[in-house]
Design a protein around this motif. Structure first.
Motif, PDB file in Angstrom:
ATOM      1  N   ILE A 139       3.224  -6.547  -1.353  1.00 12.67           N
ATOM      2  CA  ILE A 139       2.814  -6.697  -2.754  1.00 12.67           C
ATOM      3  C   ILE A 139       2.157  -5.418  -3.266  1.00 12.67           C
ATOM      4  O   ILE A 139       2.398  -4.970  -4.396  1.00 12.67           O
ATOM      5  N   ARG A 140       1.365  -4.809  -2.436  1.00  9.70           N
ATOM      6  CA  ARG A 140       0.689  -3.559  -2.820  1.00  9.70           C
ATOM      7  C   ARG A 140       1.704  -2.467  -3.122  1.00  9.70           C
ATOM      8  O   ARG A 140       1.579  -1.727  -4.107  1.00  9.70           O
ATOM      9  N   ALA A 141       2.728  -2.366  -2.276  1.00  7.64           N
ATOM     10  CA  ALA A 141       3.740  -1.343  -2.499  1.00  7.64           C
ATOM     11  C   ALA A 141       4.550  -1.628  -3.751  1.00  7.64           C
ATOM     12  O   ALA A 141       4.932  -0.710  -4.496  1.00  7.64           O
ATOM     13  N   LEU A 142       4.808  -2.904  -4.033  1.00  8.81           N
ATOM     14  CA  LEU A 142       5.618  -3.281  -5.184  1.00  8.81           C
ATOM     15  C   LEU A 142       4.853  -3.159  -6.492  1.00  8.81           C
ATOM     16  O   LEU A 142       5.451  -2.874  -7.542  1.00  8.81           O
ATOM     17  N   VAL A 147       5.493  -4.373 -12.154  1.00 13.62           N
ATOM     18  CA  VAL A 147       4.428  -5.370 -12.241  1.00 13.62           C
ATOM     19  C   VAL A 147       4.995  -6.784 -12.280  1.00 13.62           C
ATOM     20  O   VAL A 147       4.462  -7.697 -11.646  1.00 13.62           O
ATOM     21  N   MET A 148       6.096  -6.995 -13.015  1.00 13.17           N
ATOM     22  CA  MET A 148       6.674  -8.318 -13.132  1.00 13.17           C
ATOM     23  C   MET A 148       7.172  -8.830 -11.777  1.00 13.17           C
ATOM     24  O   MET A 148       6.976  -9.994 -11.424  1.00 13.17           O
ATOM     25  N   ARG A 149       7.809  -7.973 -11.033  1.00 17.32           N
ATOM     26  CA  ARG A 149       8.286  -8.376  -9.707  1.00 17.32           C
ATOM     27  C   ARG A 149       7.116  -8.614  -8.768  1.00 17.32           C
ATOM     28  O   ARG A 149       7.161  -9.481  -7.888  1.00 17.32           O
ATOM     29  N   ALA A 150       6.050  -7.847  -8.924  1.00 10.45           N
ATOM     30  CA  ALA A 150       4.858  -8.076  -8.105  1.00 10.45           C
ATOM     31  C   ALA A 150       4.262  -9.450  -8.402  1.00 10.45           C
ATOM     32  O   ALA A 150       3.846 -10.179  -7.499  1.00 10.45           O
ATOM     33  N   ARG A 151       4.232  -9.816  -9.697  1.00  9.35           N
ATOM     34  CA  ARG A 151       3.722 -11.141 -10.063  1.00  9.35           C
ATOM     35  C   ARG A 151       4.607 -12.245  -9.486  1.00  9.35           C
ATOM     36  O   ARG A 151       4.119 -13.265  -9.015  1.00  9.35           O
ATOM     37  N   GLU A 152       5.923 -12.020  -9.541  1.00  5.77           N
ATOM     38  CA  GLU A 152       6.837 -13.006  -8.965  1.00  5.77           C
ATOM     39  C   GLU A 152       6.601 -13.159  -7.467  1.00  5.77           C
ATOM     40  O   GLU A 152       6.637 -14.263  -6.922  1.00  5.77           O
ATOM     41  N   MET A 153       6.344 -12.037  -6.809  1.00  3.75           N
ATOM     42  CA  MET A 153       6.110 -12.076  -5.365  1.00  3.75           C
ATOM     43  C   MET A 153       4.813 -12.805  -5.051  1.00  3.75           C
ATOM     44  O   MET A 153       4.722 -13.551  -4.065  1.00  3.75           O
ATOM     45  N   ILE A 154       3.794 -12.599  -5.882  1.00  2.00           N
ATOM     46  CA  ILE A 154       2.530 -13.308  -5.677  1.00  2.00           C
ATOM     47  C   ILE A 154       2.744 -14.810  -5.839  1.00  2.00           C
ATOM     48  O   ILE A 154       2.177 -15.624  -5.093  1.00  2.00           O
ATOM     49  N   THR A 155       3.582 -15.195  -6.824  1.00  2.00           N
ATOM     50  CA  THR A 155       3.890 -16.619  -7.015  1.00  2.00           C
ATOM     51  C   THR A 155       4.581 -17.192  -5.785  1.00  2.00           C
ATOM     52  O   THR A 155       4.263 -18.296  -5.331  1.00  2.00           O
ATOM     53  N   GLN A 156       5.538 -16.436  -5.224  1.00  2.00           N
ATOM     54  CA  GLN A 156       6.231 -16.879  -4.020  1.00  2.00           C
ATOM     55  C   GLN A 156       5.259 -16.985  -2.843  1.00  2.00           C
ATOM     56  O   GLN A 156       5.322 -17.935  -2.047  1.00  2.00           O
ATOM     57  N   VAL A 191      12.254 -10.315  -3.244  1.00  2.00           N
ATOM     58  CA  VAL A 191      11.741  -9.757  -4.492  1.00  2.00           C
ATOM     59  C   VAL A 191      11.504  -8.262  -4.341  1.00  2.00           C
ATOM     60  O   VAL A 191      11.799  -7.467  -5.237  1.00  2.00           O
ATOM     61  N   ARG A 192      11.002  -7.872  -3.201  1.00  2.15           N
ATOM     62  CA  ARG A 192      10.694  -6.455  -2.990  1.00  2.15           C
ATOM     63  C   ARG A 192      11.941  -5.622  -2.738  1.00  2.15           C
ATOM     64  O   ARG A 192      12.110  -4.544  -3.295  1.00  2.15           O
ATOM     65  N   HIS A 193      12.815  -6.129  -1.858  1.00  2.00           N
ATOM     66  CA  HIS A 193      13.941  -5.288  -1.401  1.00  2.00           C
ATOM     67  C   HIS A 193      15.212  -5.479  -2.217  1.00  2.00           C
ATOM     68  O   HIS A 193      16.156  -4.699  -2.071  1.00  2.00           O
ATOM     69  N   GLU A 194      15.257  -6.503  -3.055  1.00  2.00           N
ATOM     70  CA  GLU A 194      16.406  -6.770  -3.911  1.00  2.00           C
ATOM     71  C   GLU A 194      17.715  -6.796  -3.116  1.00  2.00           C
ATOM     72  O   GLU A 194      17.835  -7.532  -2.145  1.00  2.00           O
ATOM     73  N   GLU A 195      18.680  -5.970  -3.537  1.00  2.00           N
ATOM     74  CA  GLU A 195      20.004  -6.028  -2.917  1.00  2.00           C
ATOM     75  C   GLU A 195      20.038  -5.461  -1.508  1.00  2.00           C
ATOM     76  O   GLU A 195      21.047  -5.602  -0.812  1.00  2.00           O
ATOM     77  N   LEU A 196      18.978  -4.808  -1.092  1.00  2.00           N
ATOM     78  CA  LEU A 196      18.953  -4.272   0.273  1.00  2.00           C
ATOM     79  C   LEU A 196      18.734  -5.375   1.310  1.00  2.00           C
ATOM     80  O   LEU A 196      18.877  -5.131   2.503  1.00  2.00           O
ATOM     81  N   LEU A 197      18.366  -6.563   0.857  1.00  2.00           N
ATOM     82  CA  LEU A 197      18.163  -7.683   1.773  1.00  2.00           C
ATOM     83  C   LEU A 197      19.116  -8.811   1.403  1.00  2.00           C
ATOM     84  O   LEU A 197      19.083  -9.329   0.285  1.00  2.00           O
TER      85      LEU A 197
END
Length: 312
Positions: A139-142, A147-156, A191-197
């Motif tokens: 989350i810190r790296a994202l 910011v929006m993806r970081a918020r989504e990750m926090i929700t997850q 959420v962080r890695h998108e298409e790489l995962l």
């Protein structure tokens, strides 16, 4: 017959007092000579008291008017009563020692069981901080990128923690619930890695309700994430599979890459956790293996279909 009843009653009374005295002796383990000497002396005195007391009590009612201290009868009978009391003492001490040994063994087993359960709980709790540390780092790296993806990750992450903490006290959970928790974790990483995962699941219908140790698959998935991204900008494929093979449940976490690409910054807690937990719960009936195939690494856990009788 009345004299025999008196004799037996006196023997019971004296032996009861002797039993109290024998139980107060110093320990046989620490003072063997003192123990044996005092036990022998106590049994001898008890036997020497038994027969004269019987003679005194029975003499006034003897029709033949026999004397109290007739040596021809007194000495052999005295020795006989001393011998009986010595024999009784040996049997009493043997029975007492067996009872104490059994109690010590039960205490030892109880202590081992408690230590084993404490070890199991420690292993479980090792994983959660490890995962949380990695998730927060993600989350810190994202947060610096989107910011929006970081918020989504926090929700997850919030949803994942609710799922985990709600089942924290349960030793075994249904495989389907464990897979749901793993899916929530992978959603965080997605959420962080998108298409790489790229993630896939293949869970057979006939194994979804089978019980497995809670939080068992997370270390394997986390390990696949940590080491699968060792090569920058390379797509990581993770596949979670579970199936039945006879009387065994086989669970596999497959990731693209090789074992030789493993980074050196991991602590290794997760994989050790899996091995030690299944050893603790199932012994030789379970197995954990890391298998390298061309372009992939498979973490395979094999468990018996029936959970152990002793569950955490």
């Amino acid at each position: 017959m009345p004299f025999r009843i008196v004799r037996v009653a006196l023997g019971l009374i004296i032996s009861s007092g002797l039993a109290v005295g024998l139980q107060r002796l110093p320990s046989l383990r620490t003072h063997p000579r003192r123990f044996v000497g005092l036990a022998f002396l106590g049994a001898t005195l008890a036997g020497a008291l038994w027969y004269p007391s019987y003679r005194v009590m029975s003499h006034p009612w003897r029709p033949d008017g026999s004397g109290l201290l007739e040596l021809s009868c007194f000495v052999p009978c005295l020795l006989e009563h001393i011998w009986l009391m010595l024999t009784w003492s040996v049997l009493f001490l043997a029975a007492t020692e067996l009872r104490l040994a059994s109690a010590r063994e039960q205490d030892k087993l109880r202590a081992e069981h408690m230590a084993s359960e404490a070890r199991y709980q420690m292993l479980v709790y090792q994983v959660n901080p490890h995962f949380l540390f990695n998730a927060l780092n993600s989350i810190r790296a994202l947060a610096a990128e989107d910011v929006m993806r970081a918020r989504e990750m926090i929700t997850q992450l919030s949803a994942f923690l609710r799922h985990t903490l709600a089942n924290r006290s349960i030793g075994f959970v249904a495989l389907s619930r464990e897979v749901e928790s793993v899916a929530a974790y992978l959603a965080i990483e997605k959420v962080r890695h998108e298409e790489l995962l790229q993630v896939g699941f293949d869970i057979a219908d006939d194994v979804r309700d089978l019980p497995i140790p809670g939080f068992l698959l997370h270390p394997l998935v986390e390990n696949a994430i940590t080491h699968g991204f060792s090569v920058p900008d390379q797509v990581l494929h993770i596949f979670v599979r579970a199936r039945r093979d006879g009387d065994r449940l086989i669970m596999e976490i497959t990731n693209s890459g090789t074992l030789t690409s493993t980074r050196e910054d991991g602590t290794g807690i997760g994989l050790r956790n899996v091995q030690e937990r299944i050893d603790h719960l199932f012994g030789s009936r379970a197995e954990f293996r890391l298998i390298e195939m061309p372009g992939t690494v498979v973490a395979r856990v094999t468990l018996p279909l029936t959970p152990p009788e002793k569950q955490p």
